[in-house]
Design a protein around this motif. Structure first.
Motif, short mmCIF file in Angstrom:
data_model
loop_
_atom_site.label_atom_id
_atom_site.label_comp_id
_atom_site.label_asym_id
_atom_site.label_seq_id
_atom_site.Cartn_x
_atom_site.Cartn_y
_atom_site.Cartn_z
N ARG A 131 0.81 -1.07 0.05
CA ARG A 131 0.07 0.01 0.03
C ARG A 131 0.95 1.10 0.04
NH1 ARG A 131 -4.10 -2.31 -1.60
NH2 ARG A 131 -5.68 -3.07 0.03
N TYR A 132 2.22 1.19 0.08
CA TYR A 132 2.93 2.36 0.18
C TYR A 132 3.92 2.28 -0.86
CZ TYR A 132 6.40 5.65 1.69
OH TYR A 132 7.30 6.76 1.93
N PHE A 133 3.86 3.46 -1.49
CA PHE A 133 4.70 3.51 -2.88
C PHE A 133 5.58 4.80 -2.89
CE2 PHE A 133 0.64 1.18 -3.91
CZ PHE A 133 1.26 0.25 -4.49
N PRO A 134 6.72 4.60 -2.40
CA PRO A 134 7.45 5.73 -2.17
C PRO A 134 7.83 6.64 -3.59
CG PRO A 134 8.65 3.72 -1.33
CD PRO A 134 7.52 3.27 -1.70
N SER A 135 8.23 5.77 -4.48
CA SER A 135 8.49 6.21 -5.87
C SER A 135 7.16 7.47 -6.09
CB SER A 135 8.89 5.32 -6.85
OG SER A 135 7.76 4.60 -6.90
N ILE A 136 5.97 6.90 -6.12
CA ILE A 136 4.77 7.78 -6.54
C ILE A 136 4.76 8.86 -5.69
CG2 ILE A 136 2.48 7.54 -6.90
CD1 ILE A 136 2.74 4.75 -7.88
N GLU A 137 4.96 8.57 -4.41
CA GLU A 137 4.97 9.76 -3.41
C GLU A 137 5.87 10.83 -3.86
OE1 GLU A 137 5.49 10.74 1.15
OE2 GLU A 137 5.02 8.62 0.73
N GLN A 138 7.00 10.23 -4.29
CA GLN A 138 8.00 11.49 -4.94
C GLN A 138 7.66 12.26 -5.82
OE1 GLN A 138 10.75 12.40 -3.28
NE2 GLN A 138 10.07 11.09 -1.74
N ILE A 139 6.84 11.58 -6.86
CA ILE A 139 6.17 12.30 -8.09
C ILE A 139 5.13 13.16 -7.46
CG2 ILE A 139 5.17 12.13 -10.46
CD1 ILE A 139 8.30 11.13 -9.96
N TYR A 140 4.29 12.76 -6.85
CA TYR A 140 3.17 13.53 -6.24
C TYR A 140 3.87 14.77 -5.45
CZ TYR A 140 -0.47 15.27 -3.17
OH TYR A 140 -1.46 16.15 -2.78
N LYS A 141 4.93 14.63 -4.67
CA LYS A 141 5.58 15.89 -4.06
C LYS A 141 6.12 16.85 -5.37
CE LYS A 141 6.71 13.61 0.20
NZ LYS A 141 7.73 13.09 0.97
#
Length: 194
Positions: free
Chosen positions: A61-71
């Motif tokens: 459920r946690y996708f750090p790479s996608i979170e980076q793109i969101y940021k």
């Protein structure tokens, strides 16, 4: 999905598609708020919903790479966003030991994650590359690295005063196109590694 930039509304009001309606200033209604004057098109909304549903179906459920793109998409400066997207592409899809190559990383993203198993000469790969290349032509950048370096070293600030409307539009188009390519590539990547 990229969201329209919020606009600060100085009075109590409400936006419709054609106008802003100013309401009376009652004590229980806040004086100002952030709102967007742009309506999100249904195609972007549908793509975003598809990505979210795809990710929710995975056990992880946690996708750090996608979170980076969101940021990155929240930076609110098109040049820094484009620079960050290119840096992310170069780092995430680099397969070399030592010094990376931005063109190679971009091609890796397209052939390994966006269209897994595709080759450099496949039409869909060529179309994705050509779109970025045509934007870079308008921007006066000879290569992906050239554009990245113009932004990274602040050289674009000197050029910006002389940029045409087409060039301004091209940098925004590149931001939107890169966001779309990177998000889809990361979703495919996460499915392939789940």
């Amino acid at each position: 999905m990229s969201l329209p930039t919020p606009t600060y509304i100085s009075g109590v009001g409400e936006y419709t598609e054609k106008a802003a309606i100013i309401l009376p200033n009652w004590p229980n209604i806040p004086e100002s708020f952030l709102a967007s004057k742009v309506v999100i098109d249904s195609e972007s909304s549908d793509i975003f919903e598809k990505y979210i549903l795809s990710l929710l179906s995975l056990e992880k459920r946690y996708f750090p790479s996608i979170e980076q793109i969101y940021k990155i998409s929240l930076i609110n400066d098109v040049f820094l966003e484009v620079l960050s997207l290119w840096a992310f592409i170069e780092g995430f899809w680099n397969t070399r030991d030592g010094e990376s190559d931005l063109s190679e990383s971009f091609l890796n993203m397209i052939t390994k994650s966006l269209y897994p198993g595709s080759k450099k000469k496949d039409l869909k790969v060529q179309l994705a590359v050509r779109k970025i290349d045509s934007q870079n032509d308008v921007l006066g950048a000879k290569t992906y690295s050239h554009l990245r370096n113009l932004i990274a070293h602040g050289a674009y600030l000197e050029l910006l005063d002389n940029w045409s409307t087409k060039q301004i539009e091209a940098i925004y188009e590149q931001r939107e196109h890169l966001l779309k390519l990177v998000y889809q590539s990361l979703v495919n990547y996460e499915f392939g590694h789940a």
